[in-house]
Design a protein around this motif. Structure first.
Motif, PDB file in Angstrom:
ATOM      1  N   ASN A  44      17.370  -0.387  -4.315  1.00  0.00           N
ATOM      2  CA  ASN A  44      16.065  -0.702  -4.377  1.00  0.00           C
ATOM      3  C   ASN A  44      15.148  -1.447  -3.251  1.00  0.00           C
ATOM      4  OD1 ASN A  44      15.715   1.360  -6.364  1.00  0.00           O
ATOM      5  ND2 ASN A  44      15.962  -0.123  -7.978  1.00  0.00           N
ATOM      6  N   ASP A  45      15.976  -2.311  -2.913  1.00  0.00           N
ATOM      7  CA  ASP A  45      15.570  -3.518  -1.946  1.00  0.00           C
ATOM      8  C   ASP A  45      15.416  -2.932  -0.521  1.00  0.00           C
ATOM      9  OD1 ASP A  45      18.112  -3.832  -1.594  1.00  0.00           O
ATOM     10  OD2 ASP A  45      17.970  -5.847  -1.532  1.00  0.00           O
ATOM     11  N   GLN A  46      16.096  -1.936  -0.127  1.00  0.00           N
ATOM     12  CA  GLN A  46      16.287  -1.242   1.352  1.00  0.00           C
ATOM     13  C   GLN A  46      14.903  -1.216   1.587  1.00  0.00           C
ATOM     14  OE1 GLN A  46      18.926   1.712   1.068  1.00  0.00           O
ATOM     15  NE2 GLN A  46      20.625   0.449   1.405  1.00  0.00           N
ATOM     16  N   LYS A  47      14.715  -1.418   3.077  1.00  0.00           N
ATOM     17  CA  LYS A  47      13.495  -0.865   3.954  1.00  0.00           C
ATOM     18  C   LYS A  47      13.696   0.504   4.026  1.00  0.00           C
ATOM     19  CE  LYS A  47      11.331  -2.294   8.130  1.00  0.00           C
ATOM     20  NZ  LYS A  47      10.164  -3.258   7.727  1.00  0.00           N
ATOM     21  N   VAL A  48      12.559   1.447   3.587  1.00  0.00           N
ATOM     22  CA  VAL A  48      12.558   2.833   3.703  1.00  0.00           C
ATOM     23  C   VAL A  48      11.330   3.062   4.595  1.00  0.00           C
ATOM     24  CG1 VAL A  48      11.928   4.938   2.231  1.00  0.00           C
ATOM     25  CG2 VAL A  48      13.489   3.405   1.408  1.00  0.00           C
ATOM     26  N   GLY A  49      11.375   4.093   5.383  1.00  0.00           N
ATOM     27  CA  GLY A  49      10.431   4.254   6.221  1.00  0.00           C
ATOM     28  C   GLY A  49      10.501   5.913   6.759  1.00  0.00           C
ATOM     29  N   PHE A  50       9.491   6.263   7.717  1.00  0.00           N
ATOM     30  CA  PHE A  50       9.591   7.371   8.076  1.00  0.00           C
ATOM     31  C   PHE A  50      10.626   7.576   9.222  1.00  0.00           C
ATOM     32  CE2 PHE A  50       7.992  10.964  11.051  1.00  0.00           C
ATOM     33  CZ  PHE A  50       8.017  12.065   9.975  1.00  0.00           C
ATOM     34  N   CYS A  51      11.673   8.203   9.158  1.00  0.00           N
ATOM     35  CA  CYS A  51      12.834   8.041  10.012  1.00  0.00           C
ATOM     36  C   CYS A  51      12.766   9.379  10.979  1.00  0.00           C
ATOM     37  CB  CYS A  51      13.897   7.822   9.416  1.00  0.00           C
ATOM     38  SG  CYS A  51      14.139   6.322   8.535  1.00  0.00           S
ATOM     39  N   LYS A 115      25.574  -5.627  20.788  1.00  0.00           N
ATOM     40  CA  LYS A 115      24.534  -4.708  20.979  1.00  0.00           C
ATOM     41  C   LYS A 115      23.832  -4.349  19.657  1.00  0.00           C
ATOM     42  CE  LYS A 115      26.730  -2.810  25.195  1.00  0.00           C
ATOM     43  NZ  LYS A 115      27.585  -2.008  25.719  1.00  0.00           N
ATOM     44  N   ARG A 116      24.290  -4.142  18.548  1.00  0.00           N
ATOM     45  CA  ARG A 116      23.917  -3.608  17.212  1.00  0.00           C
ATOM     46  C   ARG A 116      23.133  -4.570  16.755  1.00  0.00           C
ATOM     47  NH1 ARG A 116      29.288  -2.221  16.158  1.00  0.00           N
ATOM     48  NH2 ARG A 116      29.280  -3.725  14.307  1.00  0.00           N
ATOM     49  N   HIS A 117      23.204  -6.145  16.883  1.00  0.00           N
ATOM     50  CA  HIS A 117      22.529  -7.382  16.509  1.00  0.00           C
ATOM     51  C   HIS A 117      21.329  -7.284  17.440  1.00  0.00           C
ATOM     52  CE1 HIS A 117      21.677 -11.456  16.076  1.00  0.00           C
ATOM     53  NE2 HIS A 117      22.057 -11.311  14.789  1.00  0.00           N
ATOM     54  N   LYS A 118      21.717  -7.288  18.644  1.00  0.00           N
ATOM     55  CA  LYS A 118      20.347  -7.226  19.418  1.00  0.00           C
ATOM     56  C   LYS A 118      19.331  -6.202  19.219  1.00  0.00           C
ATOM     57  CE  LYS A 118      18.948  -7.475  24.436  1.00  0.00           C
ATOM     58  NZ  LYS A 118      19.330  -7.333  25.798  1.00  0.00           N
ATOM     59  N   PHE A 119      19.827  -5.049  19.103  1.00  0.00           N
ATOM     60  CA  PHE A 119      18.973  -3.873  18.575  1.00  0.00           C
ATOM     61  C   PHE A 119      18.241  -4.170  17.236  1.00  0.00           C
ATOM     62  CE2 PHE A 119      17.906   0.202  16.739  1.00  0.00           C
ATOM     63  CZ  PHE A 119      17.360   1.045  17.801  1.00  0.00           C
ATOM     64  N   VAL A 120      18.777  -4.477  16.273  1.00  0.00           N
ATOM     65  CA  VAL A 120      18.115  -4.823  14.924  1.00  0.00           C
ATOM     66  C   VAL A 120      17.253  -5.765  15.142  1.00  0.00           C
ATOM     67  CG1 VAL A 120      18.550  -5.655  12.653  1.00  0.00           C
ATOM     68  CG2 VAL A 120      20.241  -3.717  13.532  1.00  0.00           C
ATOM     69  N   LYS A 121      17.435  -6.876  15.955  1.00  0.00           N
ATOM     70  CA  LYS A 121      16.529  -7.934  16.244  1.00  0.00           C
ATOM     71  C   LYS A 121      15.305  -7.432  16.922  1.00  0.00           C
ATOM     72  CE  LYS A 121      17.469 -12.262  16.437  1.00  0.00           C
ATOM     73  NZ  LYS A 121      17.774 -13.490  16.810  1.00  0.00           N
ATOM     74  N   LYS A 137      19.553 -13.962   7.996  1.00  0.00           N
ATOM     75  CA  LYS A 137      20.192 -13.242   6.727  1.00  0.00           C
ATOM     76  C   LYS A 137      19.672 -11.698   6.653  1.00  0.00           C
ATOM     77  CE  LYS A 137      20.527 -13.914   1.800  1.00  0.00           C
ATOM     78  NZ  LYS A 137      20.333 -14.352   0.740  1.00  0.00           N
ATOM     79  N   GLU A 138      18.118 -11.459   7.207  1.00  0.00           N
ATOM     80  CA  GLU A 138      17.708 -10.207   6.889  1.00  0.00           C
ATOM     81  C   GLU A 138      18.501  -9.338   8.130  1.00  0.00           C
ATOM     82  OE1 GLU A 138      13.384  -8.253   7.032  1.00  0.00           O
ATOM     83  OE2 GLU A 138      13.489 -10.272   7.784  1.00  0.00           O
ATOM     84  N   VAL A 139      18.746 -10.172   9.232  1.00  0.00           N
ATOM     85  CA  VAL A 139      19.469  -9.115  10.191  1.00  0.00           C
ATOM     86  C   VAL A 139      20.779  -8.701   9.849  1.00  0.00           C
ATOM     87  CG1 VAL A 139      20.217  -9.266  12.589  1.00  0.00           C
ATOM     88  CG2 VAL A 139      17.722 -10.238  12.094  1.00  0.00           C
ATOM     89  N   GLU A 140      21.541  -9.713   9.194  1.00  0.00           N
ATOM     90  CA  GLU A 140      22.900  -9.454   8.680  1.00  0.00           C
ATOM     91  C   GLU A 140      22.915  -8.371   7.802  1.00  0.00           C
ATOM     92  OE1 GLU A 140      24.623 -13.211   7.849  1.00  0.00           O
ATOM     93  OE2 GLU A 140      24.589 -14.074   9.769  1.00  0.00           O
ATOM     94  N   GLN A 141      21.869  -8.571   6.789  1.00  0.00           N
ATOM     95  CA  GLN A 141      21.978  -7.470   5.867  1.00  0.00           C
ATOM     96  C   GLN A 141      21.856  -6.030   6.337  1.00  0.00           C
ATOM     97  OE1 GLN A 141      22.633  -7.829   2.462  1.00  0.00           O
ATOM     98  NE2 GLN A 141      22.779  -5.476   2.727  1.00  0.00           N
ATOM     99  N   ILE A 142      20.763  -5.644   7.097  1.00  0.00           N
ATOM    100  CA  ILE A 142      20.275  -4.560   7.856  1.00  0.00           C
ATOM    101  C   ILE A 142      21.660  -4.106   8.620  1.00  0.00           C
ATOM    102  CG2 ILE A 142      19.232  -5.128   9.710  1.00  0.00           C
ATOM    103  CD1 ILE A 142      17.225  -2.793   9.008  1.00  0.00           C
TER     104      ILE A 142
END
Length: 196
Positions: A44-51, A115-121, A137-142
């Motif tokens: 339930n705490d996942q970020k949801v958006g128009f994808c 590369k994934r880490h940089k993209f997410v940031k 912590k937020e970056v690691e979770q996503i």
């Protein structure tokens, strides 16, 4: 919408496929797998958006003059966990749709952790209010969520390949494409989700 779409596509694939193809891809068990994936991946705490849900390089247009980007081909777009959309984007890096064999995927092209880490940031920057900092912590979770959602991305496009191969006349080996996506799905289901 991801889970509802996958369940609908399993039914469609079963209706369109000869029994031998359905058996090869184990479509009779697929709804159980989808239920399991939803239970394993959804929080339930996942970020949801128009994808976009199909963010491969052919759907990103760049204006050479001002370097602006325009996304096209929104036929798969819905509200979903953003981790799924990003996972799908990373998985699409395996494709070379301009080659003589556009249905052959090279999963060695999946971006490495850095590369994934940089993209997410970078992805998370606009969602921060002016001057706000994102926590590591937020970056690691996503990033963890993205890795798990690669499994859902593979099952999504595997089912798409089976269906598209029965309804499209475009010259593309949809069955082989689906086979590769199912192989990745099974591999990652075991390694990422620790499923036997």
């Amino acid at each position: 919408m991801l889970w509802m779409r996958l369940r609908e596509w399993v039914k469609t694939a079963l209706a369109l496929c000869p029994k031998n193809v359905a058996a090869e891809f184990q479509l009779d068990c697929m709804e159980e797998d989808i239920n399991f994936l939803e239970k394993m991946l959804w929080r339930n705490d996942q970020k949801v958006g128009f994808c976009h849900n199909d963010l491969q390089y052919g759907n990103v247009m760049m204006n050479d003059e001002d370097q602006t980007l325009t996304l096209i081909d929104y036929d798969c777009s819905t509200y979903n966990p953003v981790a799924y959309d990003i996972a799908n984007h990373f998985c699409e890096m395996a494709g070379d749709y301009h080659s003589d064999t556009p249905h052959i995927l090279d999963f060695n092209k999946y971006p490495d952790f850095e590369k994934r880490h940089k993209f997410v940031k970078e992805y998370l920057k606009p969602s921060r209010k002016a001057g706000g900092m994102m926590s590591e912590k937020e970056v690691e979770q996503i990033l963890k969520d993205i890795e798990k959602y690669t499994v859902a991305s593979h099952i999504h496009w595997a089912l798409w390949g089976i269906i598209a191969g029965r309804v499209n006349t475009i010259e593309f080996d949809y069955t082989e494409y689906a086979r590769q996506r199912f192989q990745q799905y099974n591999l990652l289901k075991h390694s990422i989700l620790n499923v036997q």
